[in-house]
Design a protein around this motif. Structure first.
Motif, PDB file in Angstrom:
ATOM      1  N   HIS A 180      -7.653  -7.624  -1.992  1.00 31.14           N
ATOM      2  CA  HIS A 180      -6.878  -8.722  -1.380  1.00 31.14           C
ATOM      3  C   HIS A 180      -7.372 -10.095  -1.852  1.00 31.14           C
ATOM      4  O   HIS A 180      -7.523 -11.029  -1.046  1.00 31.14           O
ATOM      5  CB  HIS A 180      -6.955  -8.623   0.141  1.00 31.14           C
TER       6      HIS A 180
ATOM      7  N   ARG B  88      -9.010  -0.798   3.876  1.00 32.93           N
ATOM      8  CA  ARG B  88      -8.268  -1.805   3.138  1.00 32.93           C
ATOM      9  C   ARG B  88      -6.811  -1.416   3.008  1.00 32.93           C
ATOM     10  O   ARG B  88      -5.985  -2.211   2.627  1.00 32.93           O
ATOM     11  CB  ARG B  88      -8.841  -1.928   1.746  1.00 32.93           C
TER      12      ARG B  88
ATOM     13  N   ASP C 241      -0.493  -8.942   3.528  1.00 32.73           N
ATOM     14  CA  ASP C 241      -0.244  -8.340   2.215  1.00 32.73           C
ATOM     15  C   ASP C 241       1.126  -8.655   1.647  1.00 32.73           C
ATOM     16  O   ASP C 241       1.443  -8.247   0.534  1.00 32.73           O
ATOM     17  CB  ASP C 241      -0.397  -6.814   2.309  1.00 32.73           C
TER      18      ASP C 241
ATOM     19  N   LEU D 231      -4.155  -1.632  -4.546  1.00 37.08           N
ATOM     20  CA  LEU D 231      -2.954  -2.200  -3.936  1.00 37.08           C
ATOM     21  C   LEU D 231      -1.649  -1.819  -4.640  1.00 37.08           C
ATOM     22  O   LEU D 231      -0.666  -1.482  -4.000  1.00 37.08           O
ATOM     23  CB  LEU D 231      -3.092  -3.717  -3.924  1.00 37.08           C
TER      24      LEU D 231
ATOM     25  N   HIS E  92       0.818  -1.220   0.000  1.00 37.62           N
ATOM     26  CA  HIS E  92       0.000   0.000   0.000  1.00 37.62           C
ATOM     27  C   HIS E  92       0.848   1.264   0.000  1.00 37.62           C
ATOM     28  O   HIS E  92       0.353   2.330  -0.334  1.00 37.62           O
ATOM     29  CB  HIS E  92      -0.925   0.024   1.226  1.00 37.62           C
TER      30      HIS E  92
ATOM     31  N   SER F  50      -7.826  -7.047   5.421  1.00 35.72           N
ATOM     32  CA  SER F  50      -7.057  -7.778   4.424  1.00 35.72           C
ATOM     33  C   SER F  50      -7.487  -9.236   4.268  1.00 35.72           C
ATOM     34  O   SER F  50      -7.110  -9.878   3.297  1.00 35.72           O
ATOM     35  CB  SER F  50      -5.576  -7.752   4.803  1.00 35.72           C
TER      36      SER F  50
ATOM     37  N   HIS G 229      -5.670  -4.753   9.404  1.00 35.86           N
ATOM     38  CA  HIS G 229      -6.459  -3.976   8.444  1.00 35.86           C
ATOM     39  C   HIS G 229      -7.349  -4.929   7.664  1.00 35.86           C
ATOM     40  O   HIS G 229      -7.304  -6.134   7.874  1.00 35.86           O
ATOM     41  CB  HIS G 229      -5.576  -3.096   7.549  1.00 35.86           C
TER      42      HIS G 229
END
Ligand SMILES: [Zn+2]
Length: 323
Positions: A142, A230, A285, A104, A79, A210, A208
């Protein structure tokens, strides 16, 4: 007590400016740092992949014929990525560019403009089933947290590699086929592991937003996230935190899960406040380094599932799904 420091979101314009300056000096110096030819020095086809997860997919499908330049390194947050000059030179020489898609890795747009390459770009989110969480305009980015989406992405990667390198068709098909089999086995076995958790305890609080795809796929309820966004770049307000504390107590959430790449200070504070435990860190992530338990996509899902079963069962159960 619940003080929390989050790196502010990088502002895109200055990032692009610094990249342009770096590119200019790269061009002036005129040195060959590799990756700018149509094939790598060893004859493999150069491609670019943005995130750690999709680079792993591309390496699995591409095998020995493909040289993958992975932009995001292990444990870095997609991010808030700031591109490097080597990313631009790799893009300029790539035969195919694979991106995850959505918010993303939207920083790739500036990078492609700066690099001036014309390789076909495959946006994998367009090839998977997306979920709309109602929170923002676009689909939740995600998508790879549902292994069925990983299977779909592998199919799209295979097709793009065959387009760029038809001579490799049979090899790509064989690699994609065997990897997809492992992903399907992983998916079945994660479902079995989650079934071991009593239904009333299948409640997840993460750092978060995700893990929505994982939760949807395996019947887990997302109670909330510390950062109700997100993007990891957002900041929780005191009011958000108090509301989540109330929900965790009310719903008797057993464990709060930090993320591998983010300082778990806030999770610890919230656990003290609510009586929940702090679960093992999840791979959200980013994948981890080669010696971590999240070095590959499959390992990351295996480790997350084991951590979730362990945390939500109060340490009574363990389950590492096979792939
Ligand atoms: Zn994220």
């Amino acid at each position: 007590v619940l003080a929390f420091v989050q790196t502010p979101r990088l502002i895109r314009a200055p990032a692009l400016l610094s990249l342009s300056i770096a590119m200019a000096s790269f061009l002036v110096s005129g040195c060959d740092v590799g990756g700018s030819a149509t094939t790598s020095r060893d004859g493999r086809m150069p491609v670019v992949a943005t995130t750690t997860q999709i680079a792993d997919f591309v390496r699995e499908v591409g095998g020995e014929r493909v040289d993958v330049h992975q932009i995001l390194q292990p444990n870095s947050d997609p991010h808030s990525y700031e591109p490097r000059p080597s990313d631009a030179s790799s893009l300029a020489g790539a035969q195919v560019v694979f991106r995850s898609g959505g918010e993303l890795d939207e920083w790739l747009d500036d990078l492609i403009v700066a690099a001036g390459g014309d390789a076909p770009t495959v946006e994998l989110i367009e090839h998977v089933r997306t979920r709309d969480d109602g929170a923002e305009d676009d689909a939740d980015p995600h998508w790879w947290q549902d292994p069925r989406n990983a299977v779909a992405a592998v199919g799209a990667i295979q097709a793009a590699l065959v387009d760029a390198d038809p001579a490799g068709r049979d090899g790509y098909a064989a690699n994609a086929g065997s990897y997809a089999e492992r992903l399907r086995a992983l998916d079945r076995n994660v479902a079995k592991c989650v079934e071991e958790i009593p239904p009333a305890r299948r409640k997840l609080v993460t750092t978060h937003d995700s893990l929505g795809y994982y939760a949807d796929r395996y019947g887990i309820e997302i109670v909330g996230a510390l950062i109700q966004s997100r993007s990891t770049a957002a900041q929780p307000s005191a009011g958000d935190i108090q509301e989540l504390v109330g929900q965790i107590r009310e719903q008797r959430v057993k464990a709060i899960f930090p993320e591998s790449s983010i300082n778990p200070k806030l999770e610890r504070a919230m656990a003290r406040e609510t009586g929940a435990t702090v679960g093992r860190a999840l791979w959200a992530d980013t994948l981890g380094t080669a010696n971590s338990d999240g070095a590959t996509y499959i390992e990351s899902i295996q480790s997350n599932t084991d951590a979730i079963v362990d945390g939500l069962s109060g340490g009574v159960q363990r389950c590492r799904p096979r792939a």
